[in-house]
Design a protein around this motif. Structure first.
Motif, PDB file in Angstrom:
ATOM      1  N   VAL A   1      39.332  16.532  59.464  1.00 25.35           N
ATOM      2  CA  VAL A   1      38.932  16.159  58.102  1.00 25.35           C
ATOM      3  C   VAL A   1      39.622  14.843  57.760  1.00 25.35           C
TER       4      VAL A   1
ATOM      5  N   ALA B   1      34.459  17.652  59.530  1.00 24.50           N
ATOM      6  CA  ALA B   1      34.262  17.331  58.115  1.00 24.50           C
ATOM      7  C   ALA B   1      34.321  15.828  57.863  1.00 24.50           C
TER       8      ALA B   1
ATOM      9  N   VAL C   1      33.096  12.164  56.182  1.00 26.52           N
ATOM     10  CA  VAL C   1      32.632  11.834  54.831  1.00 26.52           C
ATOM     11  C   VAL C   1      31.162  11.456  54.833  1.00 26.52           C
TER      12      VAL C   1
ATOM     13  N   THR D   1      31.612  19.631  56.017  1.00 24.56           N
ATOM     14  CA  THR D   1      31.452  18.896  54.766  1.00 24.56           C
ATOM     15  C   THR D   1      30.302  19.571  54.035  1.00 24.56           C
ATOM     16  N   ASP D   2      30.617  20.350  53.016  1.00 32.13           N
ATOM     17  CA  ASP D   2      29.641  21.278  52.453  1.00 32.13           C
ATOM     18  C   ASP D   2      28.362  20.590  51.991  1.00 32.13           C
TER      19      ASP D   2
END
Length: 285
Positions: A132, A160, A162, A185-186
């Motif tokens: 992340v 995750a 961006v 990354t939801d």
């Protein structure tokens, strides 16, 4: 260890005295699995593990170990040191460890690969690397992740980024054999699934769990016509759930739904503003 489907990194619910509500945690775990989640994560960042003491962390792990053992589903556990990994040997229901890329120190790609080689050698269970970069400060190229994937004892990555960039496309277009690239990354769940991610680790899946499971299942089955609209709705929900530091809004929504006794978080987090909770509730599919 084969990783696919939606895995939920569970919050730690607190009661009105501020104590961990273990019974509520157990019920939440059963709810997620009954709604179709493929597995659970204990003591991930969504669980506020740094704000728990040793006894509380042990209680959370024991609670979720019992649920996953009973239901025969995978349990990943957040563990970032050799000592934490070795301690998992006493929990036979634990199928893997979720290990964060070293934060803050930015050791470089060679350092990250060496770090995970050492952890994998010490661990009684396979590792899932948590990458992340906007939180750790350490970017890893697709090439570096392929080197990590080649390590014995590494089963996958909680990925995750961006944005869905060239490295994400590279990794998902040709994933290393036996290495699961799990979306994390939801808000980018649909594009990651469309590119071939076999599943996800999603804090947002505390809410509308069955819909997130349907989304993942539909992408794998190629049902894109109904998948895209659902993906759009769930991306809006995820954006609302992450409007404040995680898991404050998720806890606020769960409390509003009557599923946890309080919306409390522990410092350094603060409870979500009522407006943020209301905005997320309005996004429910």
């Amino acid at each position: 260890m084969t990783l696919s489907g939606v895995h939920v990194p569970l919050i730690t619910p607190f009661d009105s005295t501020g104590a961990v509500a273990y019974g509520v945690l157990r019920d939440l775990a059963h709810d997620m699995l009954a709604a179709g989640a493929s597995g659970l994560v204990a003591l991930g960042t969504t669980a506020e593990p740094a704000a728990l003491d040793d006894a509380e962390r042990a209680g959370v792990l024991d609670t979720l170990t019992a649920v996953c053992h009973r239901r025969g589903v995978p349990l990943l556990v957040g563990a970032n040191t050799a000592a934490e990994l070795r301690a998992l040997a006493g929990h036979p229901a634990v199928t893997g460890a979720l290990c964060l890329v070293p934060p803050f120190v930015r050791p470089g790609e060679d350092g990250v690969v060496a770090h995970f080689a050492a952890l994998a050698a010490a661990s009684p269970v396979p590792l899932v690397v948590y990458h992340v970069p906007h939180r750790t400060g350490q970017d890893l190229s697709a090439g570096a992740l392929r080197r990590v994937a080649a390590l014995a004892g590494v089963a996958g990555v909680k990925y995750a980024p961006v944005a869905v960039d060239a490295d994400a496309v590279d990794l998902l277009a040709d994933p290393p054999p036996g290495f699961a690239v799990l979306a994390a990354t939801d808000t980018l769940l649909s594009p990651m699934l469309a590119l071939g991610a076999p599943g996800a680790i999603l804090a947002s899946a505390h809410i509308a769990t069955a819909q997130f499971v349907t989304l993942a299942d539909d992408w794998r089955a190629g049902r894109s016509e109904r998948t895209r609209p659902l993906g759009h709705r769930l991306a809006r929900l995820s954006a609302a759930l992450f409007a404040e530091p995680n898991p404050a809004v998720i806890k606020g929504v769960l409390h509003a739904q009557g599923r946890i006794p309080t919306a409390a978080v522990r410092l350094p987090l603060l409870p979500a503003a009522p407006a943020s909770i209301d905005a997320a509730l309005r996004c429910l599919p």
